[in-house]
Design a protein around this motif. Structure first.
Motif, mmCIF file in Angstrom:
data_model
loop_
_atom_site.group_PDB
_atom_site.id
_atom_site.type_symbol
_atom_site.label_atom_id
_atom_site.label_comp_id
_atom_site.label_asym_id
_atom_site.label_seq_id
_atom_site.Cartn_x
_atom_site.Cartn_y
_atom_site.Cartn_z
ATOM 1 N N VAL A 276 7.417 -27.912 -35.987
ATOM 2 C CA VAL A 276 6.602 -27.101 -35.086
ATOM 3 C C VAL A 276 5.175 -26.936 -35.606
ATOM 4 C CG1 VAL A 276 6.391 -24.871 -33.954
ATOM 5 C CG2 VAL A 276 8.641 -25.887 -34.273
ATOM 6 N N LEU B 85 7.241 -30.402 -29.042
ATOM 7 C CA LEU B 85 7.356 -29.062 -29.610
ATOM 8 C C LEU B 85 8.653 -28.383 -29.190
ATOM 9 C CD1 LEU B 85 5.483 -27.295 -31.366
ATOM 10 C CD2 LEU B 85 4.623 -26.262 -29.278
ATOM 11 N N ALA B 86 9.126 -28.717 -28.007
ATOM 12 C CA ALA B 86 10.325 -28.064 -27.468
ATOM 13 C C ALA B 86 11.620 -28.746 -27.905
ATOM 14 C CB ALA B 86 10.240 -28.023 -25.948
ATOM 15 N N LEU C 248 3.717 -20.672 -28.991
ATOM 16 C CA LEU C 248 5.108 -21.000 -29.312
ATOM 17 C C LEU C 248 5.323 -21.026 -30.819
ATOM 18 C CD1 LEU C 248 5.912 -23.822 -26.717
ATOM 19 C CD2 LEU C 248 6.954 -21.546 -26.795
ATOM 20 N N TYR C 249 4.348 -21.589 -31.526
ATOM 21 C CA TYR C 249 4.445 -21.671 -32.980
ATOM 22 C C TYR C 249 4.218 -20.312 -33.640
ATOM 23 C CZ TYR C 249 2.779 -22.451 -37.744
ATOM 24 O OH TYR C 249 2.578 -22.360 -39.094
ATOM 25 N N THR D 89 10.110 -21.085 -30.972
ATOM 26 C CA THR D 89 10.940 -22.295 -31.082
ATOM 27 C C THR D 89 12.155 -22.056 -31.974
ATOM 28 O OG1 THR D 89 9.518 -23.075 -32.881
ATOM 29 C CG2 THR D 89 9.033 -23.894 -30.661
ATOM 30 N N LYS D 90 12.208 -20.891 -32.632
ATOM 31 C CA LYS D 90 13.375 -20.548 -33.451
ATOM 32 C C LYS D 90 14.503 -19.940 -32.621
ATOM 33 C CE LYS D 90 10.517 -19.708 -37.550
ATOM 34 N NZ LYS D 90 10.027 -18.680 -38.524
ATOM 35 N N SER E 85 17.490 -21.652 -27.898
ATOM 36 C CA SER E 85 16.891 -22.627 -26.978
ATOM 37 C C SER E 85 15.826 -21.923 -26.151
ATOM 38 C CB SER E 85 17.946 -23.240 -26.047
ATOM 39 O OG SER E 85 18.499 -22.243 -25.209
ATOM 40 N N LEU E 86 14.809 -22.662 -25.788
ATOM 41 C CA LEU E 86 13.797 -22.111 -24.893
ATOM 42 C C LEU E 86 14.371 -22.050 -23.482
ATOM 43 C CD1 LEU E 86 10.632 -24.053 -26.119
ATOM 44 C CD2 LEU E 86 11.079 -21.612 -26.422
#
Length: 208
Positions: A40, A33-34, A99-100, A105-106, A109-110
């Motif tokens: 996603v 996911l990352a 996160l989704y 995730t957009k 960067s995380l």
């Protein structure tokens, strides 16, 4: 010489092993996911499916306890271990869903610390999956709970550094609120893995 007074029923150990294997699948999906360019929505949906599978395993375990006259160790400990394994999966699924749904995730960067905590969770999941089959003999388990507790401390440090980053002014207020909720679920997952390890230690001590 120690005599084993309780019969061995492999079904219970199989339930624990299946539940722990699902945790490995869960942390692998969080890693996916990352990744940049990840699908996603698809990954989040697969994580929900794994969580539902874990729920089914837990219900089957409870049914097995309720229909068994004799269990390999205390019923309360079997319930607790099954419930705690399911709790870990709930937290992993919550991280993926948040996160989704929050669209995090957009971001370009995380935060690095998110990846660090997910890596800790992945290590804890693999340790747990390797330990569950050893419940049958209660041998070679001490390294598991010691290492799992060490990893939980590592996760706590990464969580604190994540909070420092979130409140540093690097992100806007709404992103901070969203990411803080994700961070809390990540920390809860680390803690839940430690609770599983502590329960295994308790069982091993009782059965030694």
């Amino acid at each position: 010489m120690r005599f084993k007074l309780r019969p061995s029923d492999d079904a219970f150990y199989e339930f624990f092993s299946k539940a722990a294997a699902n945790l490995v699948r869960g942390t692998e999906l969080l890693n996916e996911l990352a990744l940049p360019g990840a699908d996603v929505q698809s990954i989040s949906e697969r994580l929900v499916e794994v969580e539902h599978d874990s729920d089914a395993i837990t219900h089957e375990l409870y049914k097995k306890i309720n229909t068994s006259f004799i269990t390999p160790f205390d019923r309360e400990d079997i319930y607790r271990l099954g419930s705690l394994l399911d709790d870990v999966m709930d937290h992993l699924e919550a991280v993926g869903s948040l996160l989704y749904l929050y669209g995090l995730t957009k971001l370009p960067s995380l935060p690095r610390e998110v990846h660090e905590i997910v890596d800790v969770l992945d290590q804890q999941a693999k340790l747990t999956a390797a330990a569950m089959p050893r419940l049958k003999t209660m041998k070679d388990l001490s390294e598991y709970w010691v290492e799992c507790n060490r990893l939980e401390n590592e996760g706590d440090r990464a969580y604190r550094m994540l909070l420092v980053r979130l409140f540093s002014g690097e992100y806007d207020a709404l992103t901070v609120l969203k990411m803080k909720e994700v961070a809390d679920e990540l920390e809860a997952a680390c803690d839940a893995f430690e609770h599983v390890a502590n329960t295994v230690e308790t069982i091993a001590v009782k059965e030694s």
